[in-house]
Design a protein around this motif. Structure first.
Motif, PDB file in Angstrom:
ATOM      1  N   HIS A  78      -5.611  -4.820 -11.277  1.00 27.95           N
ATOM      2  CA  HIS A  78      -4.762  -4.310 -11.110  1.00 27.95           C
ATOM      3  C   HIS A  78      -5.568  -2.806 -10.993  1.00 27.95           C
ATOM      4  O   HIS A  78      -6.181  -2.024 -11.615  1.00 27.95           O
ATOM      5  N   HIS A  80      -7.606  -0.292  -7.375  1.00 29.30           N
ATOM      6  CA  HIS A  80      -7.291   0.705  -6.097  1.00 29.30           C
ATOM      7  C   HIS A  80      -9.094   1.544  -5.944  1.00 29.30           C
ATOM      8  O   HIS A  80      -9.086   2.079  -6.107  1.00 29.30           O
ATOM      9  N   LYS A 147      -6.419  -3.097  -4.392  1.00 25.56           N
ATOM     10  CA  LYS A 147      -5.635  -3.210  -3.174  1.00 25.56           C
ATOM     11  C   LYS A 147      -5.767  -2.052  -1.993  1.00 25.56           C
ATOM     12  O   LYS A 147      -6.489  -1.296  -2.969  1.00 25.56           O
ATOM     13  N   HIS A 248       4.481  -1.744  -7.910  1.00 23.39           N
ATOM     14  CA  HIS A 248       4.177  -0.991  -8.334  1.00 23.39           C
ATOM     15  C   HIS A 248       5.875  -0.268  -8.818  1.00 23.39           C
ATOM     16  O   HIS A 248       5.968   0.102  -8.198  1.00 23.39           O
ATOM     17  N   HIS A 271       2.904  -0.556 -13.718  1.00 23.66           N
ATOM     18  CA  HIS A 271       3.222   0.494 -14.468  1.00 23.66           C
ATOM     19  C   HIS A 271       3.944   0.866 -15.877  1.00 23.66           C
ATOM     20  O   HIS A 271       3.609   0.777 -16.752  1.00 23.66           O
ATOM     21  N   ASP A 322      -6.107  -0.084 -13.396  1.00 24.53           N
ATOM     22  CA  ASP A 322      -5.230   1.181 -12.447  1.00 24.53           C
ATOM     23  C   ASP A 322      -6.245   1.430 -11.891  1.00 24.53           C
ATOM     24  O   ASP A 322      -6.285   2.830 -10.618  1.00 24.53           O
TER      25      ASP A 322
END
Ligand code: NIG
Ligand code: FE
Length: 413
Positions: A78, A80, A147, A248, A271, A322
């Motif tokens: 996960h 970004h 992502k 999410h 999460h 994340d």
């Protein structure tokens, strides 16, 4: 090309190819071979065993690992990492008393990143993102999910996903791309959320899948962002185009995001800082991987995902970073593993399982990475001289990695 690694103090996370994920009590078992060898052939793990069982193997190259350990590279399911610029001013604003929510409501947060990204060229975005990718590879990450979701227009979402595609082409680690158009409601659609959902479904999805730019579909299911009904709509639409759901959910509120995600057979729900008893029950009846993001909790000072509750209920758990400019500007899986041990009371064995094999499951990459297994990619790292692998989380903030190998090639030391 064959490369033999000898005198490995401990070869960690050695698994049979039949193991797909680890749950409950099993998470506290981390299979290993002491005083081991590892033979790599043409980028794949070819053989391994005890040094005493190594007899006359031929090889092109030999590396002595005396007093050092080998682990499979981290699987970060996960992130970004494709974003433009930073949000360090929001960091200072939070120190001065504003909440993450207040900052977002004032036009900061995801919309701030979207504004920056929209004004950045594809080449610049690629260069910024490639630098982050190289940094996390050097920290031991050998498979990663990335992502979209900071574009929020057709052209900028496509720009992000094309950057991810280019990273896939240029780097030697498995990369999975997730379309997260439903990350926030853009300003222009402030009073017309359905209009934005229509844009995602009718315009973004067809183009993205036509260019084969995404593997997964994601949505931020949260109060003030997207509802359970929106989640249902987006996941259904994504599945029609062959994308697998990952969501999410439960970052600030438990509103039914887990239930709708499991109904859609989501690969993972991520999460889970807030988790109800009903959420736990729903997870028990699914194949969905729960994913905790402890460095997000650390950075935002929000609750940690209740890992003990999850594992003690016989569920599996994965750990990921994340890495993003707002809630977690760090992609260091070593820190994630350490924080999981220190703050979530996971044992090092549980945390390493969560950050390797279960992370691989959460990316649909179990056939390729996540363990030392014959036939998987030779993606692993050699530690510095350490007395035991418990030192990795124990010495939090320090780097115990000496060198990283992807497909058998040394990429960092
Ligand atoms: O996973 N929660 C939603 N999205 C990101 C944060 C996005 C941002 O603040 O830029 C996350 O934490
Ligand atoms: Fe995220």
């Amino acid at each position: 090309m064959t490369h033999l690694f000898i005198n490995i103090k401990e070869l960690i996370q050695v698994r049979d190819a039949s193991v797909k994920k680890i749950s409950g009590k099993e998470m506290n078992i981390l299979p290993s071979i002491k005083n081991a060898f590892l033979l790599v052939k043409d980028g794949l793990i070819y053989d391994y065993g005890k040094m005493s069982d190594l007899h006359g193997s031929s090889f092109d190259k030999k590396t002595d690992c005396t007093d050092k350990m080998i682990l499979p590279t981290w699987c970060d399911s996960h992130t970004h990492i494709v974003y433009a610029g930073n949000r360090e001013q929001e960091f200072v604003d939070r120190i001065n008393g504003l909440s993450y929510e207040e900052i977002a409501n004032n036009g900061g947060g995801i919309l701030n990143s979207a504004k920056k990204l929209q004004a950045t060229t594809e080449d610049d975005l690629y260069n910024q993102s490639a630098k982050r990718l190289e940094e996390v590879i050097a920290l031991g990450t050998g498979a990663i999910e990335i992502k979209s979701g900071y574009g929020l227009t057709v052209s900028s979402e496509l720009k992000m996903l094309r950057v991810i595609k280019k990273l896939k082409e240029n780097y030697d680690l498995p990369i999975k791309a997730t379309f997260l158009g439903a990350h926030a409601i853009p300003k222009e659609f402030k009073n017309n959320k359905d209009g934005y959902l229509n844009l995602i479904i009718d315009e973004m999805l067809p183009q993205i899948t036509k260019e084969n730019l995404a593997d997964f579909i994601d949505i931020f299911c949260e109060v003030g962002y997207f509802s359970v009904d929106d989640t249902d709509r987006i996941l259904s639409a994504g599945k029609k185009y062959g994308l697998i759901p990952k969501t999410h959910v439960n970052q600030f509120n438990s509103i039914g995001g887990i239930e709708i995600s499991t109904k859609h057979n989501a690969l993972s729900v991520d999460h889970l800082e807030v988790l109800s008893e009903n959420d736990l029950e729903v997870l028990k009846n699914s194949e969905t991987m729960p994913v905790a993001l402890p460095s997000c909790s650390y950075f935002l000072s929000i609750p940690y995902t209740p890992a003990r509750k999850i594992i003690d209920n016989d569920l599996a758990l994965a750990l990921a970073t994340d890495y993003n400019p707002g809630s977690t500007p760090s992609g260091n899986m070593n820190f994630v593993v350490a924080t999981a041990c220190i703050k979530m009371k996971m044992t090092p064995n549980e945390a390493i399982n969560a950050a390797t094999i279960n992370g691989a499951y959460a990316m649909n990459l179990i056939e390729k990475v996540g363990s030392i297994t014959k036939g998987k990619l030779a993606n692993f790292f050699i530690t510095k001289e350490i007395p035991s692998y418990n030192v990795i989380p124990y010495s939090f903030g320090n780097n115990q990695i000496e060198s990283v190998y992807l497909k058998g090639k040394k990429v960092s030391n």
